[in-house]
Design an enzyme around this catalytic site. Structure first.
Site, PDB file in Angstrom:
ATOM      1  N   LYS A   1      -1.721   3.766   5.783  1.00  0.00           N
ATOM      2  CA  LYS A   1      -0.873   4.576   4.964  1.00  0.00           C
ATOM      3  C   LYS A   1      -0.181   6.070   5.559  1.00  0.00           C
ATOM      4  O   LYS A   1      -1.306   7.100   4.797  1.00  0.00           O
ATOM      5  CB  LYS A   1      -2.251   4.215   3.706  1.00  0.00           C
ATOM      6  CG  LYS A   1      -1.682   3.159   2.989  1.00  0.00           C
ATOM      7  CD  LYS A   1      -2.233   4.529   1.436  1.00  0.00           C
ATOM      8  CE  LYS A   1      -3.605   2.745   1.415  1.00  0.00           C
ATOM      9  NZ  LYS A   1      -4.535   3.101  -0.834  1.00  0.00           N
TER      10      LYS A   1
ATOM     11  N   ARG B   1     -14.044  -8.511   0.218  1.00  0.00           N
ATOM     12  CA  ARG B   1     -13.716  -8.380   2.048  1.00  0.00           C
ATOM     13  C   ARG B   1     -14.184  -9.972   2.402  1.00  0.00           C
ATOM     14  O   ARG B   1     -12.891 -10.226   3.871  1.00  0.00           O
ATOM     15  CB  ARG B   1     -14.992  -7.943   2.237  1.00  0.00           C
ATOM     16  CG  ARG B   1     -15.846  -6.551   2.027  1.00  0.00           C
ATOM     17  CD  ARG B   1     -16.765  -6.473   2.730  1.00  0.00           C
ATOM     18  NE  ARG B   1     -17.499  -5.224   1.751  1.00  0.00           N
ATOM     19  CZ  ARG B   1     -16.927  -3.407   2.447  1.00  0.00           C
ATOM     20  NH1 ARG B   1     -15.759  -3.553   3.269  1.00  0.00           N
ATOM     21  NH2 ARG B   1     -17.360  -2.255   2.000  1.00  0.00           N
TER      22      ARG B   1
ATOM     23  N   ARG C   1     -18.180  -0.818   7.236  1.00  0.00           N
ATOM     24  CA  ARG C   1     -18.231  -2.588   7.323  1.00  0.00           C
ATOM     25  C   ARG C   1     -16.227  -2.974   7.008  1.00  0.00           C
ATOM     26  O   ARG C   1     -16.630  -4.192   6.883  1.00  0.00           O
ATOM     27  CB  ARG C   1     -19.084  -3.345   5.779  1.00  0.00           C
ATOM     28  CG  ARG C   1     -20.617  -2.346   5.566  1.00  0.00           C
ATOM     29  CD  ARG C   1     -21.364  -3.673   4.357  1.00  0.00           C
ATOM     30  NE  ARG C   1     -20.783  -2.217   2.995  1.00  0.00           N
ATOM     31  CZ  ARG C   1     -22.082  -2.431   2.702  1.00  0.00           C
ATOM     32  NH1 ARG C   1     -22.016  -3.243   2.571  1.00  0.00           N
ATOM     33  NH2 ARG C   1     -21.439  -1.925   1.132  1.00  0.00           N
ATOM     34  N   GLY C   2     -15.772  -2.241   6.570  1.00  0.00           N
ATOM     35  CA  GLY C   2     -13.747  -2.591   6.325  1.00  0.00           C
ATOM     36  C   GLY C   2     -13.622  -3.159   7.365  1.00  0.00           C
ATOM     37  O   GLY C   2     -12.347  -4.192   7.175  1.00  0.00           O
TER      38      GLY C   2
ATOM     39  N   ASP D   1      -5.968   5.927   6.211  1.00  0.00           N
ATOM     40  CA  ASP D   1      -5.739   6.865   5.001  1.00  0.00           C
ATOM     41  C   ASP D   1      -5.188   8.391   5.004  1.00  0.00           C
ATOM     42  O   ASP D   1      -4.633   8.603   5.762  1.00  0.00           O
ATOM     43  CB  ASP D   1      -6.688   6.342   3.513  1.00  0.00           C
ATOM     44  CG  ASP D   1      -6.373   6.639   2.321  1.00  0.00           C
ATOM     45  OD1 ASP D   1      -5.038   6.477   1.928  1.00  0.00           O
ATOM     46  OD2 ASP D   1      -6.822   6.689   1.800  1.00  0.00           O
ATOM     47  N   THR D   2      -6.484   8.985   4.741  1.00  0.00           N
ATOM     48  CA  THR D   2      -6.448  10.087   4.762  1.00  0.00           C
ATOM     49  C   THR D   2      -6.593  10.904   6.028  1.00  0.00           C
ATOM     50  O   THR D   2      -5.926  11.568   6.597  1.00  0.00           O
ATOM     51  CB  THR D   2      -7.495  11.388   3.580  1.00  0.00           C
ATOM     52  OG1 THR D   2      -8.939  10.751   4.576  1.00  0.00           O
ATOM     53  CG2 THR D   2      -7.576  10.915   2.372  1.00  0.00           C
TER      54      THR D   2
HETATM   55  P1  5GP Z   1      -9.698   7.487   4.778  1.00  0.00           P
HETATM   56  O1  5GP Z   1      -9.067   8.149   3.672  1.00  0.00           O
HETATM   57  O2  5GP Z   1     -10.367   8.493   5.800  1.00  0.00           O
HETATM   58  O3  5GP Z   1      -8.452   7.686   5.901  1.00  0.00           O
HETATM   59  O4  5GP Z   1      -9.682   6.436   4.783  1.00  0.00           O
HETATM   60  C1  5GP Z   1     -11.391   5.821   4.942  1.00  0.00           C
HETATM   61  C2  5GP Z   1     -12.075   4.733   4.449  1.00  0.00           C
HETATM   62  O5  5GP Z   1     -11.481   4.921   2.772  1.00  0.00           O
HETATM   63  C3  5GP Z   1     -11.014   3.424   4.769  1.00  0.00           C
HETATM   64  O6  5GP Z   1     -11.605   3.063   6.302  1.00  0.00           O
HETATM   65  C4  5GP Z   1     -11.348   2.119   4.517  1.00  0.00           C
HETATM   66  O7  5GP Z   1     -13.273   1.328   3.920  1.00  0.00           O
HETATM   67  C5  5GP Z   1     -11.163   3.145   2.610  1.00  0.00           C
HETATM   68  N1  5GP Z   1      -9.488   2.450   2.325  1.00  0.00           N
HETATM   69  C6  5GP Z   1      -8.630   3.637   2.291  1.00  0.00           C
HETATM   70  N2  5GP Z   1      -7.623   3.135   1.515  1.00  0.00           N
HETATM   71  C7  5GP Z   1      -8.198   2.255   0.898  1.00  0.00           C
HETATM   72  C8  5GP Z   1      -7.625   0.812   0.281  1.00  0.00           C
HETATM   73  O8  5GP Z   1      -6.570   1.008   0.053  1.00  0.00           O
HETATM   74  N3  5GP Z   1      -8.152  -0.225  -0.115  1.00  0.00           N
HETATM   75  C9  5GP Z   1      -9.729  -0.126   0.387  1.00  0.00           C
HETATM   76  N4  5GP Z   1     -10.422  -0.868  -0.077  1.00  0.00           N
HETATM   77  N5  5GP Z   1     -10.442   0.514   1.244  1.00  0.00           N
HETATM   78  C10 5GP Z   1      -9.347   1.719   1.256  1.00  0.00           C
HETATM   79 MG    MG Z   2     -13.081   2.082   6.853  1.00  0.00          MG
END
Ligand code: 5GP
Ligand code: MG
Length: 173
Positions: free
Chosen positions: A130, A164, A42-43, A102-103
């Site tokens: 990030k 959100r 949903r982000g 993020d990851t």
């Molecule tokens: P990934 O670690 O797979 O790259 O990130 C997965 C999801 O984790 C992102 O799409 C987001 O929904 C959530 N996420 C990652 N970092 C943050 C953050 O700093 N704040 C929030 N609210 N969600 C995050």
């Molecule tokens: Mg997301």
């Protein structure tokens, strides 16, 4: 956490300005060719709605719902596709839009999944990057802002089930 002070990282105007720039960059990259924008729910719903209105190419929009298992603040590396796209993307240019990388686990799983549908190309666009937290070798093709390792809230990003709808990007101090 609700009693903690908010620290605003990007104000509403900063976001709008940057998205206009990204819209120009994306429009120039695709040179008027059609794009299938795939927004990860949903982000990214707010970012997607602002971004597509700044893109000059013809855009078809579809949505996919992903969920990482476990606590949303610490990615477990397991990504579940809860809802797939409806569009046929075979031989088409796909732009995946997400709120934050993020990851990189979510986007790499999504790329793996969409690649099987044989699109012509797949590019990644995120509002926030990030890089210090990356666990897979993946860089966004278009990104709004590079940020340090802080937990972001607002502009589509949640804390618990809320925030959100907050129109700026912040962190709790
Ligand atoms: P990934 O670690 O797979 O790259 O990130 C997965 C999801 O984790 C992102 O799409 C987001 O929904 C959530 N996420 C990652 N970092 C943050 C953050 O700093 N704040 C929030 N609210 N969600 C995050
Ligand atoms: Mg997301």
């Amino acid at each position: 956490m609700q009693n903690k002070k908010e620290r605003v990282l990007f104000a509403r105007e900063d976001i709008a300005y940057r998205i206009r720039e990204m819209g120009i960059e994306i429009s120039e990259y695709y040179k008027g060719n059609e794009i299938v924008v795939i927004s990860l729910l949903r982000g990214s719903f707010i970012f997607t709605s602002d971004l597509v209105r700044e893109i000059k190419s013809p855009v078809e929009v579809d949505f996919m719902t992903t969920a990482s298992y476990g606590d949303e603040e610490v990615s477990s590396g397991m990504v579940n596709i809860l809802q797939d796209i409806r569009t046929d993307i075979k031989n088409r240019d796909v732009l995946i839009v997400d709120d934050i990388i993020d990851t990189g686990n979510t986007l790499s799983k999504v790329i793996e999944h969409l690649s099987k549908k044989q699109p012509k190309s797949i590019k990644i666009c995120v509002m926030l990057d990030k890089p210090s937290r990356r666990k897979v070798d993946l860089q966004p093709d278009f990104s709004g802002f590079v940020i340090p390792d802080v937990f972001i809230v607002g502009y589509g990003l949640n804390y618990g089930n809320y925030y959100r709808n907050i129109p700026y990007i912040f962190t709790f101090e």
